[in-house]
Design an enzyme around this catalytic site. Sequence first.
Site, PDB file in Angstrom:
ATOM      1  N   HIS A  17      78.481  56.281  13.886  1.00 42.05           N
ATOM      2  CA  HIS A  17      77.755  56.801  12.868  1.00 42.05           C
ATOM      3  C   HIS A  17      76.428  57.989  12.815  1.00 42.05           C
ATOM      4  O   HIS A  17      75.705  58.087  12.048  1.00 42.05           O
ATOM      5  CB  HIS A  17      77.176  55.858  11.666  1.00 42.05           C
ATOM      6  N   GLY A  73      83.252  60.182  13.170  1.00 46.21           N
ATOM      7  CA  GLY A  73      83.921  59.031  12.817  1.00 46.21           C
ATOM      8  C   GLY A  73      84.103  58.861  11.124  1.00 46.21           C
ATOM      9  O   GLY A  73      85.005  58.649  10.602  1.00 46.21           O
ATOM     10  N   HIS A  74      82.810  58.972  10.704  1.00 45.86           N
ATOM     11  CA  HIS A  74      82.563  58.855   9.231  1.00 45.86           C
ATOM     12  C   HIS A  74      81.988  60.205   8.861  1.00 45.86           C
ATOM     13  O   HIS A  74      80.914  60.569   8.851  1.00 45.86           O
ATOM     14  CB  HIS A  74      81.553  57.994   8.873  1.00 45.86           C
ATOM     15  N   HIS A  92      89.983  54.678   5.483  1.00 44.70           N
ATOM     16  CA  HIS A  92      88.741  54.263   4.560  1.00 44.70           C
ATOM     17  C   HIS A  92      88.366  55.334   3.515  1.00 44.70           C
ATOM     18  O   HIS A  92      88.361  56.526   3.616  1.00 44.70           O
ATOM     19  CB  HIS A  92      87.868  54.437   5.755  1.00 44.70           C
ATOM     20  N   GLU A 142      88.623  48.817   4.108  1.00 43.68           N
ATOM     21  CA  GLU A 142      87.880  49.421   2.990  1.00 43.68           C
ATOM     22  C   GLU A 142      88.661  50.702   2.379  1.00 43.68           C
ATOM     23  O   GLU A 142      88.374  51.759   2.122  1.00 43.68           O
ATOM     24  CB  GLU A 142      86.477  49.549   3.238  1.00 43.68           C
ATOM     25  N   GLU A 161      85.506  50.438  -3.714  1.00 40.88           N
ATOM     26  CA  GLU A 161      84.017  50.561  -3.204  1.00 40.88           C
ATOM     27  C   GLU A 161      83.041  51.864  -4.117  1.00 40.88           C
ATOM     28  O   GLU A 161      83.879  52.639  -4.548  1.00 40.88           O
ATOM     29  CB  GLU A 161      83.892  50.928  -1.981  1.00 40.88           C
ATOM     30  N   CYS A 190      74.793  50.763   1.455  1.00 44.73           N
ATOM     31  CA  CYS A 190      75.265  52.275   1.227  1.00 44.73           C
ATOM     32  C   CYS A 190      75.328  52.445  -0.230  1.00 44.73           C
ATOM     33  O   CYS A 190      75.019  53.521  -0.810  1.00 44.73           O
ATOM     34  CB  CYS A 190      76.564  52.743   1.971  1.00 44.73           C
ATOM     35  N   CYS A 191      75.799  51.541  -0.921  1.00 42.09           N
ATOM     36  CA  CYS A 191      76.217  51.847  -2.510  1.00 42.09           C
ATOM     37  C   CYS A 191      74.891  51.843  -3.325  1.00 42.09           C
ATOM     38  O   CYS A 191      74.526  52.754  -4.193  1.00 42.09           O
ATOM     39  CB  CYS A 191      76.982  50.787  -2.941  1.00 42.09           C
TER      40      CYS A 191
END
Length: 694
Positions: free
Chosen positions: A148, A199-200, A284, A341, A361, A447-448
């Site tokens: 990340h 990757g993200h 994801h 996820e 999510e 994160c949310c």
Amino acid sequence: MGEISLGGEMKNLNMSNPQTSFINTKFTHPSFISRRRHTVQTTTLLTQLSILKSTGRYDAFKLKWHPSYSHKPDVWPVPNHLFWDSDVAKWIEGACYFLMEEECKELDEAVKELVEMIRGAQQSDGYLNIHFTVVEKGKRWTNLRDLHELYNAGHLIEAALAHNQCYGNDSLMEPILKYVDLICDTLGTGPEQKHGYPGHPEIELALLRLYKKTGNPKHAALAEYFLDERGNPTGQDGRHYYDVEAEARGDRESERPVYYPTNRCYWYQQAHEPIIKQQTVEGHSVRAMYLLTGLADLVSIRGKSSEKCEVQTAALKRLWSNMTERKMYLTGGIGAIKQYEGFGIDYFLPPSTDEGGCYAETCAAIGVMMLAERMLQVSETCYKRSGYANKSQIELDGKYADIMELCFYNSVMTGMSADGKAFTYVNQLASSDTDLSKRAEWFTCACCPPNVTRLLGYIGGYLWTHQVEKKLVQVNVHMYSSATLTIPVESSTVEIEQKSNWPWDGEIEFAVHSPAEVPVTLKLRIPSWATSWQLSPDIPESQLEKGYLTLTPDWLKTNPKFQLNIPLLPRFISPHPYTNQDIAALARGPIVYCVEDVDNPWVDDHFKNLTIDPACEVSETRASIPDIGEPYVGLAAHRATSHLAVNDYPAPHVPLGAVIQQRPRIDKLHFIPYALRDNRGGKGHMRVGIRRKR
């Protein structure tokens, strides 16, 4: 930046994202959105600030050791603290959006202190990351797949953009631009560069927003490189970059992250093949949404000069359709599989843990909104590419705004409690003993909560988009609320005001204030679920075009004030038959409803054995959340529901026609909006879809 070059001339620098256009919208009267924003402004931001301080995140950019850095990862190989950079960055971003509207000394001081800490954390070459500066020194850029670095960098870029917009200085932008320069030098197609990508995904959309601010072509070029290179099977020395990277780290062949079902399942990161070749949306769900949002933005700002426009747009539409038609829950939530996820196979949409899964999510739903908003812009670009220059002729497609609104009022707004102090990460459509319908104050991977905060900061940018060409103004109204849009047109100003109690009432009053020399065209979205609508005064020969009603300058000149009425009637909805879920759920307007034990205290099995007759009578009541006062419309189904009881038969065969007995009918089953669940106490029993009575 090595040998990276733009695949086409970048244009449309002035095309706004919601994060910049929201400033033109003011919420003028009380509404669901304005009350949610007020809660964030007065409570949520300060609550989250306190948690940032108590957990160590706030001081992390001081680059001192924190005890949690030694903790065993909850999700190997990702350290629990790895996202702290982005937690802080998203909070800064959200705080700045609200500080643009109203001063708050405590928020202002915190933002300024955090910026100074970030500046102090930057290394001499521009590098800026907590983990790889404090915990694993010397391992920069060694695990782009899992750790990340670039995701955190993307959120720092977005924080810098918001900070610059709020404060009008470069105190955060300066170090971030230096960091971006380092990334441009490190990653790319050059012989001395790593041919890697995140990757993200996140940095892609952030870089494109940065490009719109700076006009620096290397910012757009880096985003384009990340999007084009992703999934390249021969990207580094004739091999997939993630394979080369893993070998250099010394990873064992049988060793894989806990979220990988099998070895080398790069579909988890949407890196199994180039984006334009992908036929179905996989992996994801948050990563997929951020990735496709970046691609949609790239298509939008490229304009007609790009030869890739058609093939990339086709990929976007193909993946969008696969997601919304086969992999989306009734609430707009996405992601059925807890392990990674993310998305399951087509039509695999179980409602709860004990019925096969369900993740949905909060960040993924926000990502759907982001993608939907960009998809509304993609049609503009490709329409211009076909040779038409008149922006008033741009073809909008209401299906994107329909999903955008569905997600906002259901799978996103359920992510924060009415008091603004508790949040969800997972949003299942039915509770279970393992996963009750409960919110939490915070999460290890947090994160949310700040994502909801920043979204509500710039939500005004989602209500409408506008174009100005010379003195011709077009406003596309995608969502309804009580708000005023102000558009500068040369030396004059156009104001569009809408006033309503949406989503509880369907009457929307409009007022258009425009100088006589500035023609204004309005396009009003009529939701696909609306069975009827009425404009007053009436418009002759009105016709919907892909969900939008056009009001011409001549009509608006005669009728600068008018009312749109979209009746909000209770209706039953159900998932696709291929999901093998013979259930029905209640909806009213954009709101999806659920049942909770607070209103139905007899429940002891999460409403699992309940059946409902969709032909029943449904009544409405006006109510509000106790102590908070948040109003809503509750629903009740009358004499429509019964309990199932299964007789004992030799397994596994049960004779047809003798399967069940129905216990006494329930006179009244109460429903509450899914977004407002878990605000009134209770045991945590909840369900959206109820087994249909046969």
